[in-house]
Write a protein that holds these residues in place. Structure first.
Motif, PDB file in Angstrom:
ATOM      1  N   ALA A  49      -3.867 -23.389  18.708  1.00 50.30           N
ATOM      2  CA  ALA A  49      -4.739 -22.439  19.409  1.00 50.30           C
ATOM      3  C   ALA A  49      -5.704 -22.239  19.761  1.00 50.30           C
ATOM      4  O   ALA A  49      -6.761 -21.857  20.256  1.00 50.30           O
ATOM      5  N   ILE A  57      -1.961 -24.352  22.317  1.00 48.85           N
ATOM      6  CA  ILE A  57      -2.049 -22.302  23.893  1.00 48.85           C
ATOM      7  C   ILE A  57      -1.055 -22.343  24.926  1.00 48.85           C
ATOM      8  O   ILE A  57      -0.237 -22.086  24.826  1.00 48.85           O
ATOM      9  N   GLU A  58      -0.290 -23.551  25.674  1.00 45.62           N
ATOM     10  CA  GLU A  58       0.432 -24.200  25.983  1.00 45.62           C
ATOM     11  C   GLU A  58       0.983 -23.791  25.623  1.00 45.62           C
ATOM     12  O   GLU A  58       2.703 -22.556  26.383  1.00 45.62           O
ATOM     13  N   SER A  61       2.660 -20.198  24.948  1.00 45.64           N
ATOM     14  CA  SER A  61       2.137 -19.135  26.394  1.00 45.64           C
ATOM     15  C   SER A  61       3.482 -18.652  26.010  1.00 45.64           C
ATOM     16  O   SER A  61       3.942 -17.219  27.031  1.00 45.64           O
ATOM     17  N   ILE A  62       4.654 -19.971  26.199  1.00 44.55           N
ATOM     18  CA  ILE A  62       5.940 -19.642  26.494  1.00 44.55           C
ATOM     19  C   ILE A  62       7.017 -19.223  25.612  1.00 44.55           C
ATOM     20  O   ILE A  62       8.094 -18.284  25.469  1.00 44.55           O
ATOM     21  N   GLN A  64       8.687 -17.768  21.761  1.00 43.70           N
ATOM     22  CA  GLN A  64       8.215 -17.163  20.535  1.00 43.70           C
ATOM     23  C   GLN A  64       9.184 -17.431  19.367  1.00 43.70           C
ATOM     24  O   GLN A  64      10.227 -17.611  20.157  1.00 43.70           O
TER      25      GLN A  64
END
Ligand code: SF4
Ligand code: SF4
Length: 204
Positions: A49, A57-58, A61-62, A64
């Motif tokens: 990332a 990155i994608e 981004s959602i 964890q």
């Protein structure tokens, strides 16, 4: 299980197959949104990332990370067991490096809180027949069909590679593409087969 870009899902969809616009077989149980894993370890994922790799990155981004595999097991026990079992026989998965993730946007009812804006990896999941989905996922039948289609496609490619090997002494070029030797073509065909080897393509 998400593949991420070093086994890019585009590369893992047979030519002519649709990777988007999947039929809606989803029961909306939300288990896949609470049990994602990747072949790349978390540390590597973060480095990808930082280098600007779009799929990492994608994904981050959602998703964890759970604090531990045990924490994930408390939420999605059957999927954790399934993935760990898969890892036992996989050269690409190392349990000591493995992280499970849950999505920030899955609702308590198991629905997607950002459905209209969900990222591409979600729109395309399960990306192919070998993505490890939770038991009794609505896509089980679809994944079976995809595996069979993929095996037929690989067998056709192997036939092409064999024929090319028989007729391609050094320097012979393709009749319609003189800049390409038949040896080049064979290597292109073999490159298409390669990503599937980890699913057993050598034996199809
Ligand atoms: S596990 Fe399968 S059925 Fe459940 S939400 Fe995910 S895709 Fe849908
Ligand atoms: S963004 Fe939506 S579909 Fe994607 S993992 Fe999260 S809840 Fe599931």
């Amino acid at each position: 299980m998400y593949d991420l870009n070093y086994y890019g899902t585009e590369a893992l969809v047979a030519e002519g197959e649709e990777s988007a616009g999947l039929p809606d077989f989803c029961h909306k149980c939300g288990r896949c949104c609470r049990s994602a894993t990747t072949y790349a370890p978390y540390k590597e994922l973060k480095e990808m990332a930082e280098r600007g790799e779009k799929e990492a990155i994608e994904f981050l981004s959602i998703f964890q990370p759970y604090e531990s595999i045990e924490a994930a097991r408390m939420v999605v026990p059957e999927q954790v067991e399934q993935v760990l079992k898969e890892a036992e026989t996989s050269d690409d998965l190392d349990v000591s490096e493995m992280t499970f993730y849950h999505c920030r946007y899955v609702t308590p009812e198991g629905l997607c809180g950002i459905y209209e804006k969900r990222p591409r990896c979600c729109q395309e999941a399960p990306a192919h027949g070998w993505s490890v989905m939770p038991p009794e996922c609505g896509f089980e039948g679809w994944q079976f069909q995809q595996r069979e289609k993929q095996k037929r496609w690989i067998r056709d490619l192997k036939t092409s590679a064999y024929i090319l090997a028989q007729m391609s002494p050094d320097g012979v070029t393709h009749p319609l593409r003189p800049e390409t030797t038949l040896q080049d073509l064979r290597e292109m065909v073999e490159a298409k087969i390669k990503p599937w080897k980890r699913f057993g393509a050598d034996y199809w």
